[in-house]
Design a protein around this motif. Structure first.
Motif, PDB file in Angstrom:
ATOM      1  N   LEU A  13     -48.321   1.303  22.710  1.00 16.42           N
ATOM      2  CA  LEU A  13     -47.481   0.396  23.489  1.00 16.42           C
ATOM      3  C   LEU A  13     -46.131   1.031  23.802  1.00 16.42           C
ATOM      4  CD1 LEU A  13     -48.216  -2.992  21.667  1.00 16.42           C
ATOM      5  CD2 LEU A  13     -48.804  -2.424  24.042  1.00 16.42           C
ATOM      6  N   GLU A  14     -45.527   1.678  22.810  1.00 20.34           N
ATOM      7  CA  GLU A  14     -44.213   2.297  23.010  1.00 20.34           C
ATOM      8  C   GLU A  14     -44.283   3.450  24.007  1.00 20.34           C
ATOM      9  OE1 GLU A  14     -40.540   4.367  20.562  1.00 20.34           O
ATOM     10  OE2 GLU A  14     -42.381   3.902  19.489  1.00 20.34           O
ATOM     11  N   ALA A  15     -45.214   4.358  23.805  1.00 21.60           N
ATOM     12  CA  ALA A  15     -45.310   5.530  24.681  1.00 21.60           C
ATOM     13  C   ALA A  15     -45.688   5.140  26.104  1.00 21.60           C
ATOM     14  CB  ALA A  15     -46.329   6.518  24.112  1.00 21.60           C
ATOM     15  N   THR A  16     -46.602   4.187  26.247  1.00 19.74           N
ATOM     16  CA  THR A  16     -47.012   3.752  27.581  1.00 19.74           C
ATOM     17  C   THR A  16     -45.883   3.008  28.274  1.00 19.74           C
ATOM     18  OG1 THR A  16     -49.293   3.582  26.802  1.00 19.74           O
ATOM     19  CG2 THR A  16     -48.775   2.497  28.877  1.00 19.74           C
ATOM     20  N   GLY A  17     -45.195   2.147  27.555  1.00 17.31           N
ATOM     21  CA  GLY A  17     -44.050   1.433  28.130  1.00 17.31           C
ATOM     22  C   GLY A  17     -42.977   2.394  28.601  1.00 17.31           C
ATOM     23  N   ASP A  18     -42.697   3.408  27.805  1.00 19.98           N
ATOM     24  CA  ASP A  18     -41.707   4.414  28.179  1.00 19.98           C
ATOM     25  C   ASP A  18     -42.157   5.172  29.433  1.00 19.98           C
ATOM     26  OD1 ASP A  18     -39.295   6.130  27.548  1.00 19.98           O
ATOM     27  OD2 ASP A  18     -40.901   7.630  27.508  1.00 19.98           O
ATOM     28  N   ALA A  24     -41.221   4.098  37.090  1.00 18.13           N
ATOM     29  CA  ALA A  24     -40.463   3.109  37.855  1.00 18.13           C
ATOM     30  C   ALA A  24     -39.135   3.671  38.352  1.00 18.13           C
ATOM     31  CB  ALA A  24     -40.202   1.867  36.995  1.00 18.13           C
ATOM     32  N   LEU A  25     -38.490   4.481  37.538  1.00 15.94           N
ATOM     33  CA  LEU A  25     -37.189   5.041  37.925  1.00 15.94           C
ATOM     34  C   LEU A  25     -37.241   5.837  39.223  1.00 15.94           C
ATOM     35  CD1 LEU A  25     -35.860   6.183  34.452  1.00 15.94           C
ATOM     36  CD2 LEU A  25     -34.878   4.409  35.916  1.00 15.94           C
ATOM     37  N   HIS A  26     -38.383   6.434  39.515  1.00 16.74           N
ATOM     38  CA  HIS A  26     -38.468   7.338  40.665  1.00 16.74           C
ATOM     39  C   HIS A  26     -39.400   6.843  41.763  1.00 16.74           C
ATOM     40  CE1 HIS A  26     -36.118  10.148  38.357  1.00 16.74           C
ATOM     41  NE2 HIS A  26     -36.957   9.994  37.349  1.00 16.74           N
ATOM     42  N   SER A  29     -40.805   2.698  46.415  1.00 15.11           N
ATOM     43  CA  SER A  29     -40.928   1.313  46.879  1.00 15.11           C
ATOM     44  C   SER A  29     -40.223   0.373  45.905  1.00 15.11           C
ATOM     45  CB  SER A  29     -42.410   0.934  46.988  1.00 15.11           C
ATOM     46  OG  SER A  29     -42.539  -0.450  47.165  1.00 15.11           O
ATOM     47  N   LEU A  30     -39.238  -0.368  46.401  1.00 11.87           N
ATOM     48  CA  LEU A  30     -38.484  -1.275  45.534  1.00 11.87           C
ATOM     49  C   LEU A  30     -39.352  -2.354  44.897  1.00 11.87           C
ATOM     50  CD1 LEU A  30     -35.788  -2.016  44.311  1.00 11.87           C
ATOM     51  CD2 LEU A  30     -35.327  -3.409  46.337  1.00 11.87           C
ATOM     52  N   PRO A  31     -40.247  -3.036  45.627  1.00  7.62           N
ATOM     53  CA  PRO A  31     -41.082  -4.051  44.968  1.00  7.62           C
ATOM     54  C   PRO A  31     -41.976  -3.462  43.865  1.00  7.62           C
ATOM     55  CG  PRO A  31     -41.148  -4.341  47.350  1.00  7.62           C
ATOM     56  CD  PRO A  31     -40.434  -3.051  47.086  1.00  7.62           C
ATOM     57  N   ILE A  32     -42.538  -2.288  44.120  1.00  2.67           N
ATOM     58  CA  ILE A  32     -43.366  -1.646  43.091  1.00  2.67           C
ATOM     59  C   ILE A  32     -42.502  -1.206  41.923  1.00  2.67           C
ATOM     60  CG2 ILE A  32     -44.859   0.332  42.588  1.00  2.67           C
ATOM     61  CD1 ILE A  32     -46.010  -0.011  45.416  1.00  2.67           C
ATOM     62  N   PHE A  37     -40.959  -1.894  36.317  1.00  4.59           N
ATOM     63  CA  PHE A  37     -39.944  -2.182  35.300  1.00  4.59           C
ATOM     64  C   PHE A  37     -40.336  -3.407  34.470  1.00  4.59           C
ATOM     65  CE2 PHE A  37     -36.632   0.392  37.566  1.00  4.59           C
ATOM     66  CZ  PHE A  37     -36.274   1.173  36.477  1.00  4.59           C
ATOM     67  N   VAL A  38     -40.839  -4.421  35.111  1.00  3.56           N
ATOM     68  CA  VAL A  38     -41.262  -5.631  34.388  1.00  3.56           C
ATOM     69  C   VAL A  38     -42.434  -5.311  33.458  1.00  3.56           C
ATOM     70  CG1 VAL A  38     -42.292  -7.926  34.656  1.00  3.56           C
ATOM     71  CG2 VAL A  38     -40.375  -7.241  36.116  1.00  3.56           C
TER      72      VAL A  38
END
Length: 107
Positions: A13-18, A24-26, A29-32, A37-38
């Motif tokens: 969970l930790e590694a996948t979330g990271d 997401a940072l890069h 597309s803003l909606p994606i 991030f969510v």
């Protein structure tokens, strides 16, 4: 074995979330990006919650957790970013895993 599976689930969970947050940072597309991030935040929240609800004292599994986290981070890094560990990472990782085994199994 039950404790190891719990630790493995938490590190996944930790590694996948990271990794999802790094994607997401890069993302262009803003909606994606927002959705990633969510989702990444949800994975990291699940990790933190599960770790704090663990049926064992965290100090007792720290060595196992750190060793497992190192391995899971390397696998996740390869799966998400196709990055293979360098020789220094492999040598250092061997020391991390060895230390984790010592901390976890030495009685």
């Amino acid at each position: 074995m039950k404790i190891f599976l719990f630790v493995l689930a938490a590190t996944i969970l930790e590694a996948t979330g990271d990794a999802v947050l790094r994607v997401a940072l890069h993302h262009p597309s803003l909606p994606i990006r927002i959705a990633l991030f969510v989702f990444g935040g949800a994975l990291l929240t699940a990790y933190g919650t599960s770790l704090n609800l663990a049926p064992v004292e965290f100090a007792a599994v720290t060595g196992m957790y750190i060793a497992t986290l190192f391995v899971v981070f390397q696998v996740t890094n390869y799966l998400f970013f196709r990055a293979t560990p360098t020789l220094p990472v492999l040598v250092g990782g061997t020391l991390i895993v060895t230390g984790g085994l010592i901390v976890s199994l030495w009685r």
